[in-house]
Design a protein around this motif. Structure first.
Motif, short mmCIF file in Angstrom:
data_model
loop_
_atom_site.label_atom_id
_atom_site.label_comp_id
_atom_site.label_asym_id
_atom_site.label_seq_id
_atom_site.Cartn_x
_atom_site.Cartn_y
_atom_site.Cartn_z
N LEU A 42 3.71 -10.70 -0.14
CA LEU A 42 2.50 -10.27 -0.85
C LEU A 42 1.54 -11.42 -1.08
N GLU A 43 2.05 -12.62 -1.30
CA GLU A 43 1.17 -13.78 -1.47
C GLU A 43 0.39 -14.04 -0.19
N ASP A 50 0.83 -1.21 0.00
CA ASP A 50 0.00 0.00 0.00
C ASP A 50 0.87 1.25 0.00
N GLY A 51 1.45 1.52 -1.14
CA GLY A 51 2.26 2.72 -1.27
C GLY A 51 3.68 2.53 -0.78
N PRO A 52 4.50 3.56 -0.92
CA PRO A 52 5.93 3.44 -0.57
C PRO A 52 6.20 3.33 0.92
N ASN A 53 5.20 3.63 1.76
CA ASN A 53 5.41 3.60 3.22
C ASN A 53 4.71 2.45 3.92
N ASP A 54 4.25 1.46 3.16
CA ASP A 54 3.57 0.31 3.75
C ASP A 54 4.51 -0.41 4.72
N THR A 55 4.08 -0.55 5.97
CA THR A 55 4.94 -1.17 6.99
C THR A 55 5.10 -2.66 6.79
N GLU A 56 4.25 -3.27 5.94
CA GLU A 56 4.43 -4.70 5.65
C GLU A 56 5.61 -4.93 4.70
N ASN A 57 5.99 -3.91 3.96
CA ASN A 57 7.13 -4.00 3.06
C ASN A 57 8.40 -4.10 3.90
#
Length: 481
Positions: free
Chosen positions: A228-229, A25-32
């Motif tokens: 992501l999966e 969800d965008g460049p600041n997604d904490t899951e990334n």
């Protein structure tokens, strides 16, 4: 015309299709994983460095006790004595070709946990071995499982760390493959002398058990496509929409796709001149390291009268040189990357600049070590030579790893597997020639032969600094992954 028509998608259908794709969800997604808090990244990286330290430690910690093993099992062949050490590294040749592709399908953490468990089991089996063949087989299997953190560690770093900081973090990860084999004989020498060679394996098993508990508690999946999966699976369950899927989703994993993934490291190794030659340079340095590991104990015992335990201290030259090379190369590489990114000229070849300077320390160190030991100078002189060699070794090791990862970022685990496998094959086989080479040529000319080969290999970073970008983008050398 038909091809153009196939590319036309009705606007409503395109929106619907895009709406079913799951991304961060965008460049600041904490899951990334790139956006994880510093403490979370740090915890993962420290544990990974610990994990990557233990399994190479096991490769050489056993070395000072080889003579005791040969006496216990009534073995007289010096080649077999060297092989029981290097067979562990032979296991490193086979493991990566399965571990790396599987990590790019099922994620990093599942492979870490599975391989750590197998490594623990086979290490205990080594401690309980009753014959030399049993010990050799269990060492081989332990090496195949133990190569996991070396294979996918660089991929884990690439999952979480931006490129301008990646070299410094890679330096921490690289401590394991280099410092583990250096520290091993120092600790193993005194332990084998005091408690016997079997306790070397028991200590490794105990430390592995503690490390496993910590990793089970704190490891988190970092591979973006798998993250992501899992996100898509959660959303399918919470929304009731069965069409949601990850942007990396390639559909059902059919056997053809699976075996293509397994073949990826081999495709990279033999399909890309960059991967092959850079990996060959790293393999040459690693082979030299293990050749010296398998001979240095006997050299210092026979030539300088060191005891079993004290002979292990001769490896400290490698350790100090490796630390110096690690700190300097990591700092310089990070500064170069930051500067090139700010100027807008960063390419994977930017990683080669430290290697173009540091690689020359290897032949210098080999000449120094060989001729000073041949002349029987004070024991500190050949140890200083091994330290100079280690500076060059660490520079080549780190720069080769970061260059290959940046060149094939999405397949970082597979390209590291190709590098690890070739490096380990040379590391396993070259030491077998060590005793006969030194017997025929002596320490001076024997190490000079190695130094001349290293001098020729020093052309590799200069070659790819000039032609690397052209080779990477040339259609002839594009690898179908």
């Amino acid at each position: 015309m038909a091809d153009l028509e196939k590319q036309v998608v009705p606007h409503d259908e395109e929106v619907k299709q895009d709406a079913n794709l799951v991304d961060f969800d965008g460049p600041n997604d904490t899951e990334n994983p790139f956006n994880w808090p510093t403490w979370k990244k740090g915890r993962q990286l420290v544990l990974m460095a610990f994990n990557t330290f233990i399994t190479p430690l096991a490769s050489s910690m056993f070395t000072p006790g080889v003579s005791d093993v040969m006496r216990e099992f009534n073995v007289t062949s010096s080649m077999l004595g060297s092989f029981v050490v290097s067979v562990y590294i032979l296991g490193y040749c086979f493991g990566p070709f399965l571990i790396a592709p599987l990590s790019e399908i099922y994620g990093r953490v599942a492979l870490y946990h599975s391989c750590n468990l197998l490594f623990l089991i086979f290490t205990i089996a080594c401690a309980l071995a009753q014959t030399m063949p049993q010990l050799i087989v269990f060492r081989l299997l332990a090496g195949m499982a133990g190569v996991c953190p070396l294979t996918i560690g660089s991929g884990t770093v690439a999952d979480m760390v931006p490129k301008e900081k990646r070299a410094g973090i890679m330096a921490i990860w690289a401590m394991g493959p280099i410092l583990g084999p250096v520290v091993g004989p120092v600790a193993g020498g005194f332990l084998a002398e005091a408690e016997g060679w079997r306790w070397v394996f028991w200590v490794i098993a105990i430390v592995t058990g503690v490390m496993m508990i910590l990793t089970i508690i704190w490891y988190r999946e970092s591979y973006g496509p798998v993250v992501l999966e899992r996100k898509a699976a959660r959303l399918r369950k919470s929304t009731g929409n069965p069409d949601l899927r990850s942007i990396h989703d390639k559909g059902k994993l059919d056997p053809k796709l699976f075996f293509s993934a397994l073949a990826r490291p081999l495709k990279l190794l033999f399909g890309s001149p960059i991967v092959f030659l850079v990996a060959l340079f790293a393999a040459t340095t690693y082979g030299y390291l293990y050749l010296m590991f398998t001979t240095i104990t006997s050299i210092f015992e026979e030539k300088y009268g060191f005891s079993h335990g004290v002979a292990g201290l001769a490896y400290l030259g490698f350790g100090i040189g490796s630390m110096l090379g690690l700190v300097v190369t990591g700092a310089v590489a990070n500064r170069i990357a930051t500067n090139h990114i700010q100027r807008g000229c960063f390419t994977p070849e930017s990683r080669l600049l430290p290697m173009m300077v540091g690689c020359w320390f290897m032949p210098v160190g080999l000449f120094w070590y060989g001729w000073s030991a041949q002349a029987g100078t004070h024991w500190i002189v050949p140890i200083l030579g091994t330290g100079v060699f280690a500076v060059g070794l660490m520079t080549v090791f780190m720069c080769a790893s970061t260059y290959l990862v940046d060149s094939y970022l999405r397949y970082a685990a597979s390209v590291t597997a190709a590098n690890t496998a070739l490096r380990s094959l040379v590391g396993a086989l070259l030491p077998l020639a060590g005793p006969s080479m030194y017997a025929a040529l002596g320490l001076g000319w024997g190490n000079s032969l190695l130094a001349f080969i290293a001098l020729a290999m020093c052309a590799v970073p200069f070659l790819f600094w000039r032609y690397g970008a052209r080779i990477r983008t040339h259609p002839r050398f594009q690898v179908n992954l």
